[in-house]
Scaffold this motif. Structure first.
Motif: not given
Length: 209
Positions: A50, A66-67, A69-72, A74, A193
């Motif tokens: 990440i 961090g993340f 993935r984008p929009g995922g 935190k 996820s």
């Protein structure tokens, strides 16, 4: 901080999207490569994915954020600055600081009762004599946090388990250790996820290599 509603790992409504992922271990270079620190080793693998860098935090721990993935969601990755048997205070303080409920706390830890190179996932249950898990359950006021159990196997012969966990991995183990750490990081990602049940279905059918 803005919070949105989402589903937690078992599908019920929850507020917010932060997850606290903790790698257990002992501080200091003399412990970095020992079996008892495999949770922190796996956390380092996840931090690399990440792009997170660990920095000192007011909770007597080191934290990387961090993340996946984008929009995922935190991710808050954390290592206590203290010893294994005092892990609970920093974990509880981090959960409060980042407003993360116990069901979104994921602990990566060594597991004597699993063969080396085996990953198992669970939520809640006992500590099995693991002092880090014991202290976290006490500090959180519940054992219902998630665990990524990283198998290190039992010591050979009559070797004391307490000595075994504080020794570095053997040569044969080191040949596959990197893969085990990747699998443990994969498992932590899957819990976040896909949810606990789906993650268990992915990892519990694997035989130790």
């Amino acid at each position: 901080m803005f919070w949105r509603r989402r589903k937690n790992c078992e599908g019920s409504d929850a507020v917010g999207d932060a997850w606290l992922i903790v790698g257990l271990g002992n501080p200091g270079p003399q412990y970095e490569t020992t079996r008892h620190n495999v949770g922190q080793m796996a956390l380092d693998t996840l931090a690399e994915r990440i792009g997170g860098r660990f920095a000192a935090h007011r909770t007597n721990s080191r934290v990387a954020e961090g993340f996946l993935r984008p929009g995922g969601p935190k991710l808050v990755l954390a290592k206590s600055n203290g010893y294994m048997n005092t892990s609970g205070g920093p974990v509880s303080a981090l959960a409060k600081y980042f407003s993360v409920p116990a069901e979104r706390v994921v602990v990566l830890h060594d597991e004597l009762d699993l063969p080396f190179d085996t990953i198992k996932l669970k939520q809640g249950g006992g500590h099995g004599g693991h002092n880090g898990l014991r202290d976290i359950a006490k500090a959180l006021g519940t054992p219902e946090f998630l665990r990524v159990r990283i198998g290190i196997g039992r010591p050979p012969g009559q070797q004391d388990p307490a000595d075994f966990v504080l020794r570095p991995f053997g040569k044969v183990e080191r040949d596959t250790l990197d893969v085990l750490l990747e699998d443990a990081a994969d498992a932590a990602e899957a819990v976040v996820s896909e949810g606990l049940t789906a993650a268990q279905q992915r990892f519990h059918g694997r035989a130790a290599r």
